[in-house]
Design a protein around this motif. Structure first.
Motif, mmCIF file in Angstrom:
data_model
loop_
_atom_site.group_PDB
_atom_site.id
_atom_site.type_symbol
_atom_site.label_atom_id
_atom_site.label_comp_id
_atom_site.label_asym_id
_atom_site.label_seq_id
_atom_site.Cartn_x
_atom_site.Cartn_y
_atom_site.Cartn_z
ATOM 1 N N UNK A 1 -40.475 12.276 5.982
ATOM 2 C CA UNK A 1 -41.232 11.037 5.827
ATOM 3 C C UNK A 1 -41.315 10.417 7.215
ATOM 4 N N UNK A 2 -41.065 11.021 8.485
ATOM 5 C CA UNK A 2 -41.534 10.544 9.657
ATOM 6 C C UNK A 2 -42.273 11.702 10.404
ATOM 7 N N UNK A 3 -43.052 12.797 9.448
ATOM 8 C CA UNK A 3 -43.434 13.896 10.202
ATOM 9 C C UNK A 3 -44.566 13.398 11.118
ATOM 10 N N UNK A 4 -45.226 12.349 11.015
ATOM 11 C CA UNK A 4 -46.584 12.128 12.000
ATOM 12 C C UNK A 4 -45.986 11.831 13.137
ATOM 13 N N UNK B 1 -36.398 10.059 12.161
ATOM 14 C CA UNK B 1 -36.218 9.574 10.995
ATOM 15 C C UNK B 1 -37.230 8.359 10.446
ATOM 16 N N UNK B 2 -37.318 8.052 9.479
ATOM 17 C CA UNK B 2 -38.028 6.657 9.057
ATOM 18 C C UNK B 2 -37.234 5.620 9.853
ATOM 19 N N UNK B 3 -37.989 4.335 9.787
ATOM 20 C CA UNK B 3 -37.201 3.286 10.243
ATOM 21 C C UNK B 3 -35.965 2.973 9.246
ATOM 22 N N UNK B 4 -34.878 2.701 10.057
ATOM 23 C CA UNK B 4 -33.590 2.472 9.442
ATOM 24 C C UNK B 4 -33.459 1.365 8.500
ATOM 25 N N UNK C 1 -33.961 8.751 16.653
ATOM 26 C CA UNK C 1 -35.432 8.030 16.976
ATOM 27 C C UNK C 1 -35.924 7.783 15.407
ATOM 28 N N UNK C 2 -36.030 6.413 15.211
ATOM 29 C CA UNK C 2 -36.514 5.915 14.190
ATOM 30 C C UNK C 2 -38.025 5.821 14.358
ATOM 31 N N UNK C 3 -38.885 6.439 13.525
ATOM 32 C CA UNK C 3 -40.444 6.197 13.704
ATOM 33 C C UNK C 3 -40.822 4.817 13.309
ATOM 34 N N UNK C 4 -41.479 3.919 14.278
ATOM 35 C CA UNK C 4 -42.108 2.791 14.059
ATOM 36 C C UNK C 4 -42.643 2.509 12.729
#
Length: 338
Positions: free
Chosen positions: A131-134, A74-77, A103-106
């Motif tokens: 939103x965190x695909x990269x 996911x994106x950052x929380x 796992x929040x993406x940085x």
């Protein structure tokens, strides 16, 4: 207990717990209820933890999984929305003997380091927000069974996609504001390269253009209150007729718009109506309470996990988008007479 140099076996667990191998199999296969006591089951689990034992579930012919662990990317929380997605996914996972690692993406988007020595060895599958695909490339998550959330079904990386009915949410917002009599709109658009925000912009533009005598301006903004405040102030100070309604891609953006309007001496909704998206706790914390589109985050997570289980079993996931609902509160009203 001292862990030996070889991989511990179910026999080692049975010996440590003082039970039979059959009892170990029942407990670790979650088939112990009514067959062994809760005390015995806990003793087996404790012995397995102490020894570092992990059952070879595939060898025991269970239909699903090797590690029975799923990664939720996911994106950052920064909001509670993705906490709700995790809660829903984890609930369904637990019912099927799986665990979910969050796992929040940085920085919300962009590359991320692999949290495991090898994601492919440590995981059975991945559920990921578009939103965190990269982050998927960096953790090689796109090489595992993958379900994408909020992603274009026609161009998704995943074996399945699960979507909220975002288009219908935008339709409901546009219809509500147009029916109130609004004709001049400002779209406070999330400055995030993601399909979910692209379709919001496209649908809103189409809905507004279909009504004669309307206008729509767009102001991109980062998803933060300060970013939204700055973008709204700049848009409202720009030349041209002032908007009577601000449509925000996110409740945080709406909160920033509120602050900008107040700084400029404008009132919500008497001078400008404002709408949001998500129905976060923030929506009822601001005054007046925010008219916004309610997204069922927990159901989103549940359906994402159900879809991944279907992929792992070789079944077709359930089709259809998750319904959304416009919640009308005090931030919207008919525009003032010109």
């Amino acid at each position: 207990m001292v862990r030996g140099s070889t991989r511990p076996t179910s026999r080692d667990v049975a010996q440590a717990a003082g039970v039979s191998q059959a009892a170990v199999s029942l407990v670790l296969g979650e088939k112990w209820r009514g067959r062994v006591s809760e005390t015995t089951a806990e003793r087996v689990r404790e012995a397995a933890r102490d020894l570092g034992y992990r059952p070879n579930l595939a060898a025991r012919n269970l239909r699903l999984g090797r590690t029975r662990t799923v990664l939720l990317v996911v994106p950052a929380l920064t909001t509670e929305f993705f906490a709700g997605v995790y809660t829903g996914a984890a609930r369904v996972a637990a019912d099927h003997g799986f665990g979910v690692v969050l796992y929040p993406s940085p920085e919300g988007i962009g590359p991320a380091r692999d949290p495991f020595a090898s994601a492919q060895a440590a995981l059975d599958g991945v559920i990921a927000s578009s939103m965190a695909a990269d982050a998927l490339t960096a953790i090689r998550g796109d090489q595992l069974p993958l379900v994408m959330l909020d992603s274009d079904p026609a161009g998704s990386l995943g074996a399945a996609t699960v979507n909220l009915d975002i288009i219908d949410g935008v339709r409901q917002v546009a219809a509500h504001l147009l029916d109130l009599g609004h004709r001049r709109f400002l779209h406070l658009a999330a400055d995030v390269p993601s399909w979910t925000f692209e379709i919001r912009a496209r649908e809103l533009a189409g809905r507004v253009a279909a009504r004669p005598g309307t206008s729509l301006r767009t102001a991109p903004a980062p998803i933060s209150i300060e970013g939204a405040l700055a973008a709204t102030e700049a848009a409202l100070r720009a030349p041209g007729p002032a908007p009577t309604a601000i449509v925000c891609d996110d409740d945080k953006l709406a909160a920033g718009a509120y602050k900008a309007l107040r700084r400029l001496g404008l009132r919500v909704p008497e001078d400008v109506s404002v709408t949001g998206f998500d129905d976060l706790g923030l929506a009822t914390a601001i005054d007046p309470e925010l008219t916004t589109v309610r997204l069922d985050a927990e159901r989103f997570g549940e359906q994402g996990m159900h879809a991944l289980l279907a992929v792992l079993e070789g079944r077709a996931p359930e089709a259809g988008d998750i319904p959304v609902e416009l919640v009308v509160r005090g931030s919207t009203a008919p525009p003032k007479a010109s």
